[in-house]
Design a protein around this motif. Sequence first.
Motif, short mmCIF file in Angstrom:
data_model
loop_
_atom_site.label_atom_id
_atom_site.label_comp_id
_atom_site.label_asym_id
_atom_site.label_seq_id
_atom_site.Cartn_x
_atom_site.Cartn_y
_atom_site.Cartn_z
N ASN A 28 0.83 -1.20 0.00
CA ASN A 28 0.00 0.00 0.00
C ASN A 28 0.88 1.27 0.00
OD1 ASN A 28 -2.59 1.23 0.07
ND2 ASN A 28 -2.24 1.74 2.22
N THR A 29 1.95 1.25 0.82
CA THR A 29 2.88 2.38 0.88
C THR A 29 3.59 2.57 -0.46
OG1 THR A 29 3.21 2.02 3.25
CG2 THR A 29 4.87 3.34 2.11
N GLN A 49 2.43 1.76 -3.41
CA GLN A 49 1.45 2.32 -4.34
C GLN A 49 1.23 3.82 -4.08
OE1 GLN A 49 -1.73 -0.45 -3.59
NE2 GLN A 49 -1.13 -1.81 -5.28
N ASN A 50 1.24 4.20 -2.81
CA ASN A 50 1.08 5.63 -2.46
C ASN A 50 2.26 6.45 -2.99
OD1 ASN A 50 -1.34 5.21 -1.17
ND2 ASN A 50 -0.44 5.07 0.88
N HIS A 51 3.47 5.93 -2.83
CA HIS A 51 4.67 6.61 -3.33
C HIS A 51 4.59 6.77 -4.85
CE1 HIS A 51 7.36 7.29 0.02
NE2 HIS A 51 7.17 6.05 0.48
N ALA A 56 1.81 9.35 -5.93
CA ALA A 56 2.23 10.74 -5.72
C ALA A 56 3.25 11.16 -6.78
CB ALA A 56 2.83 10.89 -4.33
#
Length: 196
Positions: free
Chosen positions: A164-165, A167-169, A172
Amino acid sequence: MKNDKYASHNNISLLARLREGDLEAFNILYNRYWSVLLDESYKRLEDLASCEEIVQDVFIDLWEHCSKREILNVEAYLFTCMKYKVFETYKKSKRRNVLIAENKQLYQSQEVVDGNTYGEKDLKSLIEQWVSNLPQKRQEIFKMRYLDGLTTKEISELTKTSQNTVQNHLGASIQKLKKLVLQHFLTLLMIFYTCK
C-alpha cells in the motif's frame, strides 16, 4: 442620429433610462463612446483585436450592472472599466511573455525531427533530473517500478515496505510527473505559435 429620441439627452438622462433597461439609451452611449474607448485602449496595448474585445466587455459590464451599481458619471465609469480591463490584459500578456522568454532559449536549440517540435531528448533529460530530485525512498521505488519493471508486490518485498505504501509513493510521483510533462508540452506549444 436617426430615430434616436434620446440623442440630444445628456449622460445623466441616458444613465437614468439605462437603469430602467432602455436599450435605445444604451445604443446611444455605445455609439457615443465606442470609438474613443477603442482609441484609448489601443494607445496602451497596440493590439486591435484585444482592444475591441475589451471595449465590448466594458459595454456588456455597463448593461449588466448599471441597475446594481451607483454610477454617477457614466463617462468616468466607462473609462475606468476600460483602464482596468487593459491592465488585466497587459498583466496576462506579460506573464505569458515572461514564461516564453524563460524557456525560448532552451527550445530554440532543439532539433525539429519530422516536423515534430516536441523535444523528446529534452523531455527525457527533464524527467531524469526530476527523478534525481525525488526523496531517496520515492526515487528508489519509482526506478524499480518504471526502469526495472518490477511489480508493486516485488518492490514491497525488496524494500520491506507495505504494498500500500509503495502504491502511495508511486501515485504521488506519477501525479507530479504528469504536471511536469503537461507544463513542458504547453510551453513548447506557446513557443511554437509565437515563433510562427
